[in-house]
Scaffold this active site. Structure first.
Site, PDB file in Angstrom:
ATOM      1  N   ASN A 168     -19.161 -25.640  -9.447  1.00  0.00           N
ATOM      2  CA  ASN A 168     -18.359 -26.663  -8.781  1.00  0.00           C
ATOM      3  C   ASN A 168     -17.534 -26.007  -7.682  1.00  0.00           C
ATOM      4  O   ASN A 168     -16.922 -24.943  -7.907  1.00  0.00           O
ATOM      5  CB  ASN A 168     -17.432 -27.327  -9.806  1.00  0.00           C
ATOM      6  CG  ASN A 168     -16.627 -28.481  -9.228  1.00  0.00           C
ATOM      7  OD1 ASN A 168     -17.185 -29.411  -8.657  1.00  0.00           O
ATOM      8  ND2 ASN A 168     -15.299 -28.417  -9.354  1.00  0.00           N
ATOM      9  N   HIS A 213     -13.512 -33.009  -1.256  1.00  0.00           N
ATOM     10  CA  HIS A 213     -12.150 -33.321  -0.800  1.00  0.00           C
ATOM     11  C   HIS A 213     -12.222 -33.445   0.715  1.00  0.00           C
ATOM     12  O   HIS A 213     -12.233 -32.446   1.436  1.00  0.00           O
ATOM     13  CB  HIS A 213     -11.166 -32.222  -1.213  1.00  0.00           C
ATOM     14  CG  HIS A 213     -10.906 -32.158  -2.683  1.00  0.00           C
ATOM     15  ND1 HIS A 213     -10.304 -33.180  -3.385  1.00  0.00           N
ATOM     16  CD2 HIS A 213     -11.184 -31.198  -3.598  1.00  0.00           C
ATOM     17  CE1 HIS A 213     -10.199 -32.853  -4.658  1.00  0.00           C
ATOM     18  NE2 HIS A 213     -10.740 -31.660  -4.824  1.00  0.00           N
ATOM     19  N   GLU A 235     -14.923 -34.579  -7.123  1.00  0.00           N
ATOM     20  CA  GLU A 235     -13.478 -34.685  -6.874  1.00  0.00           C
ATOM     21  C   GLU A 235     -13.179 -35.414  -5.556  1.00  0.00           C
ATOM     22  O   GLU A 235     -12.246 -35.119  -4.854  1.00  0.00           O
ATOM     23  CB  GLU A 235     -12.835 -33.289  -6.848  1.00  0.00           C
ATOM     24  CG  GLU A 235     -13.089 -32.454  -8.087  1.00  0.00           C
ATOM     25  CD  GLU A 235     -12.386 -31.115  -8.075  1.00  0.00           C
ATOM     26  OE1 GLU A 235     -11.445 -30.933  -7.277  1.00  0.00           O
ATOM     27  OE2 GLU A 235     -12.763 -30.230  -8.868  1.00  0.00           O
ATOM     28  N   ASP A 281     -11.901 -37.373  -2.622  1.00  0.00           N
ATOM     29  CA  ASP A 281     -10.815 -38.149  -2.053  1.00  0.00           C
ATOM     30  C   ASP A 281     -10.911 -37.981  -0.540  1.00  0.00           C
ATOM     31  O   ASP A 281     -11.485 -37.013  -0.036  1.00  0.00           O
ATOM     32  CB  ASP A 281      -9.430 -37.795  -2.597  1.00  0.00           C
ATOM     33  CG  ASP A 281      -9.174 -36.298  -2.775  1.00  0.00           C
ATOM     34  OD1 ASP A 281      -8.435 -35.935  -3.703  1.00  0.00           O
ATOM     35  OD2 ASP A 281      -9.711 -35.496  -1.968  1.00  0.00           O
TER      36      ASP A 281
END
Ligand code: G3I
Length: 372
Positions: A218, A254, A283, A285
């Site tokens: 990751n 991100h 993750e 955003d």
């Protein structure tokens, strides 16, 4: 779009309408969402996991509010209703789950896993080998190489073993390369002290502890084809040649509207899929530079929605990309303003859980994927 997702949408609706067991004190709050017709999890194709980080620990501990996951009932209701996958934002990281050398603290992680089981959600475990959020006893301790190796092995066997059969995907190795594609041999205690081979050992130990969990690399800034993602691509092929058990590669995603969208995301995920790996978005955003009044403009919200949607479409179009996680669903608890001064509004809901254009576009795309 995969036909498998087409044929079972009806089953999804049936399964998700099935009354869920819940403790009496939460049935009125958390299960209400499952009765709703329009949530992200209900729109998602069968076998596709739409997830979020579960807010707690980390930056939250420095904020003027109590722990979100255990204290904010409206937050918990949305968490249960909208998502069929959850990730511990901080609660499974070393500094929380292994605060002292001979002491584990499973309370928060257990609560998240129990919540997930009660709400028919899968769990992403985050994370086992990382350079960050390690407790002082480890990062400042003095150990022989054998001691350090035993510490990592025992941690992985204890933590992964405790949740055996309950974790769908583990971020075994997190952020092990820098943006130039070089191993973090300075910041990462495990690689610095034990050499690059420790990464393979971490995957082997995780497999031994839970044969069913899918084991992932990751990282952030690996959404496109670049030096960093190339380094993972080469390492995965090396692991496969050596028989090291690696199952997946995930991009944290991100993103910021300050930069362009990584248009080669799908191609990048596809090349890992072509190696036989699962892929995931873990993750997501999309932060933005906030205007002086702190309120994003309609144009900013539209660009954010576009980035969210393009990330989802890329994943939906890659065989084996079945896990799509956003790093928190409400601006109320987002890590972004803490880390990026002047940027924010990065999630799909406002502080009051009002939905942004990004939420609606995700739901529409998920629903279309299910129907096609
Ligand atoms: O530990 C220090 C403490 O000693 C100090 O007194 C305090 C002062 O502010 O800061 C504490 O560090 C906090 C750290 O978490 C450790 O708990 C930081 O403030 C806090 O901002 C930090 O936030 C977390 C961050 O990881 C740490 O890197 C966020 O909550 C969390 O959302 C974020 O999540 C990471 C993923 O795990 C990996 N990918 C990137 C993602 C965003 O950074």
């Amino acid at each position: 779009m995969r036909t498998t997702r087409l044929a079972t949408a009806a089953l999804t609706a049936l399964a998700l309408f099935t009354p869920l067991t819940a403790t009496a004190d939460e049935a009125s709050v958390e299960d209400a969402g499952h009765a709703r017709k329009d949530t992200l999890r209900k729109a998602a194709p069968k076998g596709f996991f739409i997830g979020t980080a579960v807010a707690g620990g980390g930056h939250h501990e420095n904020m003027p509010y109590p722990d979100p996951f255990t204290s904010d009932q409206p937050y918990r209701a949305v968490l249960a209703a909208e998502f069929n996958s959850v990730s511990a934002e901080n609660q499974m990281k070393w500094e929380y789950i292994h605060p002292e050398r001979d002491k584990y603290n499973f309370g928060m992680a257990d609560a998240i896993v129990k919540f997930a089981q009660r709400n028919r959600q899968v769990v992403r475990g985050h994370t086992l080998l990382w350079h960050n959020q390690n407790p002082a006893w480890l990062s400042e301790g003095s150990f022989t190489k054998d001691e350090l190796r035993s510490i990592l092995r025992d941690h992985i066997k204890t933590v992964v073993g405790r949740y055996k059969g309950k974790i769908q995907q583990w971020d075994v190795a997190n952020e092990i390369f820098n943006d130039s594609g070089e191993l973090r041999t300075t910041e990462n205690i495990w690689i610095r002290e034990l050499g690059p081979g420790i990464v393979a050992d971490a995957f082997r130990w995780a497999r031994e502890a839970d044969p069913k969990a899918k084991l992932f690399f990751n990282d952030y800034n690996v959404e496109g084809v670049n030096a960093k993602s190339n380094a993972y691509y080469a390492l995965v092929k090396q692991f496969q040649a050596q028989g090291v058990p690696v199952d997946g590669f995930s991009a944290q995603a991100h993103l910021s509207t300050r930069y362009g969208f990584p248009g080669d995301l799908r191609a990048n995920l596809q090349r890992f899929a072509d190696l036989g790996l699962e892929t995931a978005i873990t993750e997501l955003d999309v932060r933005m530079d906030l205007p002086a009044d702190g309120v994003p403009t309609p144009a900013q919200l539209a660009q954010q929605a576009d980035y969210y949607n393009r990330t989802l479409v890329a994943c939906l179009n890659v065989e084996g990309c079945d896990s799509f996680t956003i790093w928190g669903f409400t601006d109320k608890y987002s890590w972004v303003p803490v880390f990026f001064e002047g940027e924010g509004a990065a999630t799909v809901m406002w502080d009051d859980f009002g939905k942004k254009p990004a939420y609606h576009v995700l739901k529409e795309t998920l629903a279309k994927a299910g129907r096609r």
